[in-house]
Design a protein around this motif. Sequence first.
Motif, PDB file in Angstrom:
ATOM      1  N   PHE A  23       0.993  -1.329  -0.212  1.00 34.45           N
ATOM      2  CA  PHE A  23       0.026   0.091   0.022  1.00 34.45           C
ATOM      3  C   PHE A  23       0.663   1.296  -0.027  1.00 34.45           C
ATOM      4  O   PHE A  23       0.703   2.154  -0.754  1.00 34.45           O
ATOM      5  N   VAL A  24       1.643   1.397   0.948  1.00 37.20           N
ATOM      6  CA  VAL A  24       2.594   2.579   1.047  1.00 37.20           C
ATOM      7  C   VAL A  24       3.491   2.850  -0.279  1.00 37.20           C
ATOM      8  O   VAL A  24       3.422   3.849  -0.778  1.00 37.20           O
ATOM      9  N   LEU A  33       1.117   4.287  -2.654  1.00 36.48           N
ATOM     10  CA  LEU A  33       0.808   5.727  -2.555  1.00 36.48           C
ATOM     11  C   LEU A  33       1.988   6.712  -2.853  1.00 36.48           C
ATOM     12  O   LEU A  33       1.796   7.657  -3.403  1.00 36.48           O
ATOM     13  N   LEU A  89      -3.456   8.088   3.188  1.00 38.41           N
ATOM     14  CA  LEU A  89      -2.124   7.948   3.484  1.00 38.41           C
ATOM     15  C   LEU A  89      -1.970   7.803   4.957  1.00 38.41           C
ATOM     16  O   LEU A  89      -0.981   7.268   5.524  1.00 38.41           O
ATOM     17  N   GLY A 106      -2.247   4.260   5.394  1.00 40.54           N
ATOM     18  CA  GLY A 106      -0.830   3.530   5.506  1.00 40.54           C
ATOM     19  C   GLY A 106       0.254   3.710   6.654  1.00 40.54           C
ATOM     20  O   GLY A 106       0.390   2.693   6.916  1.00 40.54           O
ATOM     21  N   MET A 148      -1.263   1.365   9.417  1.00 40.62           N
ATOM     22  CA  MET A 148      -0.938   0.052   8.941  1.00 40.62           C
ATOM     23  C   MET A 148       0.529  -0.195   9.156  1.00 40.62           C
ATOM     24  O   MET A 148       0.908  -1.304   9.596  1.00 40.62           O
ATOM     25  N   ILE A 149       1.444   0.856   8.866  1.00 38.56           N
ATOM     26  CA  ILE A 149       2.777   0.508   8.982  1.00 38.56           C
ATOM     27  C   ILE A 149       3.295   0.522  10.480  1.00 38.56           C
ATOM     28  O   ILE A 149       4.268  -0.114  10.818  1.00 38.56           O
ATOM     29  N   VAL A 205      10.152   0.779   2.900  1.00 37.00           N
ATOM     30  CA  VAL A 205       9.044   0.218   3.788  1.00 37.00           C
ATOM     31  C   VAL A 205       9.109  -1.484   4.064  1.00 37.00           C
ATOM     32  O   VAL A 205       8.911  -2.155   4.835  1.00 37.00           O
ATOM     33  N   ASN A 231       9.730  -2.816  -4.079  1.00 31.67           N
ATOM     34  CA  ASN A 231       8.635  -1.782  -3.531  1.00 31.67           C
ATOM     35  C   ASN A 231       9.065  -0.549  -4.685  1.00 31.67           C
ATOM     36  O   ASN A 231       8.067   0.226  -4.829  1.00 31.67           O
ATOM     37  N   VAL A 263      -8.934   0.181  -0.952  1.00 29.31           N
ATOM     38  CA  VAL A 263      -9.263  -0.122   0.628  1.00 29.31           C
ATOM     39  C   VAL A 263     -10.520  -0.832   0.681  1.00 29.31           C
ATOM     40  O   VAL A 263     -10.435  -1.824   1.803  1.00 29.31           O
TER      41      VAL A 263
END
Lengths: 503, 147
Positions: free
Chosen positions: A203-204, A207, A335, A338, A341-342, A411, A417, A446
Motif C-alpha cells: 500500500f505505502v 501511494l 495516507l 498507510g 498500518m505501518i 518500507v 517496492n 481500501v
Amino acid sequence: MEHILLAFANLLHPSVFIFLFSGVCIGLIVGSLPGLNDTITLAVLIPVTFSMEPTAAFALLVGVYCSACYGGSIPAILLKIPGTASSVVTTFDGYPMAQQGRAGEALGISTTSSVFGGLLSSLVLMFLAPVLAKCALRFGPPEYFALSILGLSTVAGMSTNNVVKSLIVCAIGLMISTIGMSPQTGFPRFTMDNPWLLEGIPFVPMLIGLFGLTSVLEVAEELWKVQKAGGDKKKLVIPKIGRILPTRKMVKRLLPTWITSATIGNVIGVIPGAGMLMAIYLAYDQAIRSNKDKKFGTGVPEGVAAPEAANNAVVASSMVPLLALGVPGNSTSALFLGALMIQGLRPGPSLFQDSPDIAYLIIVGFFVANLIMGPLGILMGKTLSKVIFKIPKQMLGAIIGLLCVTGAFAVGNSTFNIWVALFFGIVGYTFNKLKLPHSPLILAMVLGAMMERGLYQSLVLSKGSPMIFFERPISLLMLTVAALFIIAPVFKYLRSRKTRASV
Amino acid sequence: MIYWKNDFLLSIFLLLVSIATYVSALAYPEVPGQFPKFLAIAFGGLSLLLMFNAISRRKDSGKFFEDIGKFYGPTMISIGVAIYAFSLKHLGYITSSILLVLYVIFILGYRDKKRALITSIITVVLVFVAFRIFLMVPLPLDFFIPE
C-alpha cells in the motif's frame, strides 16, 4: 473525556510536541511551494515514521496535513500561484487584494479563516469519530458490505466531471484489491507466482508512486513546456505585506462566512470521495449568494475567507470516516491509513478500543496543530513568500524523486517496492493525462477487501440469501443512501438534457 | 483537453484487461474466483460505456495529444528510476542515488554542473545518514563503505 485529556497531556510532552511543531512548519513550507502538497509530503514521510514512536509519528503527520492546506494560500494571495490545489479559489479575491496593497489583510484573513475552519473540524472529529466508532462496533458483515457500497457510491454521486471515468477508476481499484491471497480461502490470485504479491500490492509504495513520483513526472512535463517556450521570463514581484492581523470589525463581518463555509467543509469532509475542491467551490459559491451586494473577484475579503475556512474544515473531518470506520475520507487520509498500518495498527472502530491513546492523540493533534498554525503562519508568511521561489524546481524534483525511491525501499527493504512505486507513478501520471481521478482508486483499493469479505461472510450467515442486506436496518439505510448517490447523476444528466432542449 | 481517440483507445485497453481478468479468474476455484469475475464483467461494461461516450464525441478532433514531445522528460525519468532499481543492489545506495539525482536534475533542464553535483552529494549523504543510521533501514552499502 479522560481519553481526550490524556491525549492533550501526551501531545504536550516535549518529545511529542516538537514533532507536531515540526510537522506544522514542514506543512507550511511544502504548502507554499507550488508543485508540492500535503499528499506528496505525507507519502514521502510515512516510511520515515516507520521506526518512530507512534505518538511522535502521528504528531508529525497531523502537523503536516493540517498546515499544508493553509500554506498553499500564501503564494495564492501574493503571486496568484496556488501552492496547493485547495487554494485555487483563494487567488480569485486574494490576489486582487494584494494588488490593491492589502496583501497583509488578505494573509491575515486567510490565516484566521483557516484556523477557524480547522478548529471547528477538529471539534467535529473529536466528538463525532468516537460516537460513530461506537456505533460501528455493532456492525456485522452485512453492514460492512453496505458501508463499502456506500463509500464507493459517493464517488459516483459526488463526481464533478465524468461519472463513467470515476466508476472505471473505482473498478480498477477493486480489481487491484483482488491481487494477493483470497480473504476467504487464502488462494493466491493474479500474483503471477511472485511471492511479494501474496499479501497484495504494497500500500505505502503504491501511494508513494501515485503521489510522489507522479508529481516528479508532472514537474518534468511542466519544465519541458517552460523550456520550449524559451524559459521562464516572468519576474515574480512580491507585494508589500503590511499589517496581517484582521481588525475586530473584520472578524465580526467574516464570522457568518466562516460558519457557513466551515460547515460546508465539515459535511463534505466526512463524505468519502467528495474531495476538497468541491468544498471550496461550494463555499465560495455560497459566499457569493450571501453577499450579492459585493463584486467577487475584485478583492472581497469574504472571497478569501470562504475557501480558506472550507478547505481547512475538510482536513480534520476527512479523518472521521477513517478513524471511525476504516474508510478514508480523501487521498490524504488514505495516507494516514498507510501510516497506521505501518505502525501495526488497524484503523476503524477497533482503533478506539485497542489503541485509544493513538486514536485520541490524532484527534487532539488536529486541534493543537490548528492553534500552532495561526501564529506560526503569521510569522512565517512574510519570510516564506520571499524564500520559496528561490529553490530551483529541478533540484526539488530530483530530491523528491530520491526521497520517494528511498522511502519505497525502506518500507519492506526491497527493490520490488521501488518497482511498485515506479509503476504507480506512471499510472498516476497517465491518469492525470486522461483526466481519470486518483482518489476513487485508493478508496476502492481500501474498500475492495472489506466488500468481498462482507459479501461472503453475509452470504454464509444467510445461507446464500441476499435478503440479509435488506433485513438489517443499518445495512438497508446505507444501501438506500448508496442507491440515491448512484441515481443522483442520472437525474442530473436528464435534467440538464431537458434544460438544453428547452433553450 | 481530452481527445476522443484517447478515450477510445483507453476503453479498448480496459476492455482487453477485463477480458484477461475474467479468463484468469475462470481458472480459480469457485469462491476465490467469483468476486474477480463479477468485477471483470462490471469493468467490461464500464469500458463499453466509455467507448460509446468517446465515439459520440468523434467530431471533436482526430489528434491524440496536442504535443507528444512533452512526454520526453517523464519517460526519461521513468527509465532512470527503472535503471536505479536494477543497479541499487550492485552499485550500492550512495553511488546509484548520486547518479540518479544528477540524472534527474539534468533531465529536468538544470545546467549548472558544479551546483548539481554538490546538491546531489549533500542530499544523498543526508538521506543515507537519516535512513541508515537514524531509522536503521538496511540500505545497500557501496564498496567503499565498510559493513
